[in-house]
Design a protein around this motif. Structure first.
Motif, mmCIF file in Angstrom:
data_model
loop_
_atom_site.group_PDB
_atom_site.id
_atom_site.type_symbol
_atom_site.label_atom_id
_atom_site.label_comp_id
_atom_site.label_asym_id
_atom_site.label_seq_id
_atom_site.Cartn_x
_atom_site.Cartn_y
_atom_site.Cartn_z
ATOM 1 N N ALA A 172 -7.760 -10.919 2.311
ATOM 2 C CA ALA A 172 -8.465 -10.687 1.463
ATOM 3 C C ALA A 172 -7.489 -10.108 0.233
ATOM 4 C CB ALA A 172 -8.956 -9.318 2.326
ATOM 5 N N ALA A 173 -6.283 -9.906 0.693
ATOM 6 C CA ALA A 173 -5.087 -9.470 -0.255
ATOM 7 C C ALA A 173 -4.752 -10.651 -1.586
ATOM 8 C CB ALA A 173 -3.837 -8.901 0.088
ATOM 9 N N THR A 174 -4.524 -11.721 -0.849
ATOM 10 C CA THR A 174 -4.862 -13.026 -1.217
ATOM 11 C C THR A 174 -5.265 -13.609 -2.413
ATOM 12 O OG1 THR A 174 -3.275 -13.822 0.555
ATOM 13 C CG2 THR A 174 -4.504 -16.357 -1.155
ATOM 14 N N VAL A 175 -7.470 -13.347 -1.889
ATOM 15 C CA VAL A 175 -8.641 -13.543 -3.216
ATOM 16 C C VAL A 175 -8.378 -13.001 -3.712
ATOM 17 C CG1 VAL A 175 -10.888 -13.293 -2.575
ATOM 18 C CG2 VAL A 175 -10.129 -13.899 -0.758
ATOM 19 N N ALA A 176 -7.747 -11.117 -3.887
ATOM 20 C CA ALA A 176 -7.457 -10.387 -4.515
ATOM 21 C C ALA A 176 -6.644 -10.708 -5.984
ATOM 22 C CB ALA A 176 -7.626 -8.942 -4.825
ATOM 23 N N LEU B 2 -5.547 -7.997 -8.221
ATOM 24 C CA LEU B 2 -4.477 -7.316 -7.555
ATOM 25 C C LEU B 2 -3.375 -7.742 -7.635
ATOM 26 C CD1 LEU B 2 -4.839 -4.734 -5.340
ATOM 27 C CD2 LEU B 2 -4.331 -6.574 -4.162
ATOM 28 N N THR B 3 -1.872 -6.881 -8.030
ATOM 29 C CA THR B 3 -0.902 -7.216 -8.304
ATOM 30 C C THR B 3 0.301 -7.156 -7.096
ATOM 31 O OG1 THR B 3 -0.018 -4.934 -8.900
ATOM 32 C CG2 THR B 3 -1.173 -6.453 -10.417
ATOM 33 N N ALA C 254 1.518 -2.896 -1.338
ATOM 34 C CA ALA C 254 1.410 -1.043 -1.010
ATOM 35 C C ALA C 254 0.077 -1.114 0.131
ATOM 36 C CB ALA C 254 1.068 -0.365 -1.945
ATOM 37 N N ASP C 255 -0.552 -1.840 -0.202
ATOM 38 C CA ASP C 255 -2.118 -1.782 0.053
ATOM 39 C C ASP C 255 -1.875 -2.183 1.779
ATOM 40 O OD1 ASP C 255 -3.383 -0.439 -1.875
ATOM 41 O OD2 ASP C 255 -4.058 -1.942 -2.479
ATOM 42 N N LEU C 256 -1.294 -3.292 1.996
ATOM 43 C CA LEU C 256 -1.249 -3.709 3.728
ATOM 44 C C LEU C 256 0.361 -2.031 4.268
ATOM 45 C CD1 LEU C 256 -0.617 -7.132 2.197
ATOM 46 C CD2 LEU C 256 -2.110 -6.158 3.652
#
Length: 319
Positions: free
Chosen positions: A289-293, A299-300, A306-308
């Motif tokens: 999901a972070a990679t898609v963003a 997302l930076t 930080a979210d992970l």
């Protein structure tokens, strides 16, 4: 005669190594590229590599009619549109050499092939490999997935060369998803390194990314041991640590804030498709999901990390 559909770097490299044991006809879309290959015996996508005389470049699919097998080395998102043109060629078998998940159907290449060529045996080839290594005759091992083990054994024999060793399995789903999903994690690892987050962060992303690969693949019916093999762990180790990987290079550019490479990067579409599959099956894939963003610019890298890190603490074996 073996036909290779797609004269990109990987398709050309496979044509070169297979030419050691068979006549190979290499199809490219571009008439100009074919004319250059025929005249100069070089490969536009593999500088410094000479095409053997047993590789015959062509821009006519009709020249591949009656091939004992067709190796389909085209981008995953182009495969479905190309297959209706391949159906009249009546190949003995097809081997997909593309890594990804079709965005339209959320399926892998053998399922897409089966929808268009239901009577033709389909297999998938994947694993840790760079085109320049294969073309240069450097030792390489790949996984060959084929649901029919008898057909798989025949294809294994036909495609193995003195420098290319194939290991076969009937777990086509595992081979497909291992090769596809590792590209997503490679983008994430490249982004971490491009942003200067360090080797430890990359190792963590590789490990937790592997957990996500296992989570999704086993949910869809793949065997865990396949993901721990060449198409999965092996491919992950290669592509998450080398700028020669297009997916890693894309991530690195995103992390560093530099212009993105122009080359086709299969992990972009795969990340979107994998996230859609995860949501369909109620799975949690935070790195995906972070990679898609990240790819979308929503997302930076710093915020993604930080979210992970802020996620609820859990045990390592939690799935």
């Amino acid at each position: 005669m073996i036909g290779v559909v797609g004269a990109g770097a990987f398709g050309t490299a496979l044509a070169i190594t297979l030419a050691a044991r068979s006549e190979v006809r290499l199809w490219a879309r571009s008439d100009a590229a074919v004319a250059r290959m025929q005249t100069h015996r070089d490969a536009p996508r593999l500088p410094g590599v000479t095409l053997p005389e047993t590789v015959q470049p062509t821009s006519s699919l009709a020249d591949l009619r009656g091939a004992t097998l067709l190796v389909l080395a085209v981008p995953m998102q182009s495969l479905g549109a190309l297959l209706p043109l391949i159906a009249p060629l009546s190949p003995g078998a097809t081997v997909a050499a593309c890594k990804g998940i079709d965005l339209a159907t959320l399926t892998g290449p053998t399922t897409v092939i089966g929808a268009h060529l239901p009577e033709v045996p389909a297999a998938v080839l994947s694993g840790p490999s760079f085109a320049k290594d294969i073309a240069g005759g450097l030792p390489t091992a790949l996984a060959l997935g084929c649901a029919d083990d008898g057909v798989g054994a025949s294809l294994q024999a036909a495609l193995s060369t003195p420098t290319l060793r194939l290991y076969r399995t009937t777990d086509t789903m595992g081979v497909e998803l291992g090769g596809a999903l590792k590209n997503v994690i490679a983008i994430a690892c490249g982004a971490a390194m491009g942003a200067g987050l360090g080797e430890s962060a990359r190792a963590a992303l590789m490990t937790r990314g592997m957990a996500e690969m296992m989570r999704l693949a086993t949910c869809l019916g793949a065997r865990a041991e396949t993901l721990m093999g060449l198409s999965g762990l092996g491919d992950l180790a290669l592509t998450c640590a080398s700028p020669a990987s297009r997916n890693y290079a894309l991530g690195q550019a995103i992390g560093a804030g530099t212009p993105r490479p122009a080359a086709t990067t299969e992990g972009v579409a795969t990340a979107t498709a994998a996230l859609a599959l995860a949501r369909k099956h109620g799975l949690d894939l935070p790195v995906t999901a972070a990679t898609v963003a990240l790819v979308a610019g929503d997302l930076t890298v710093e915020n993604a990390m930080a979210d992970l890190l802020a996620r609820d603490l859990t045990t390592e074996d939690a799935r």
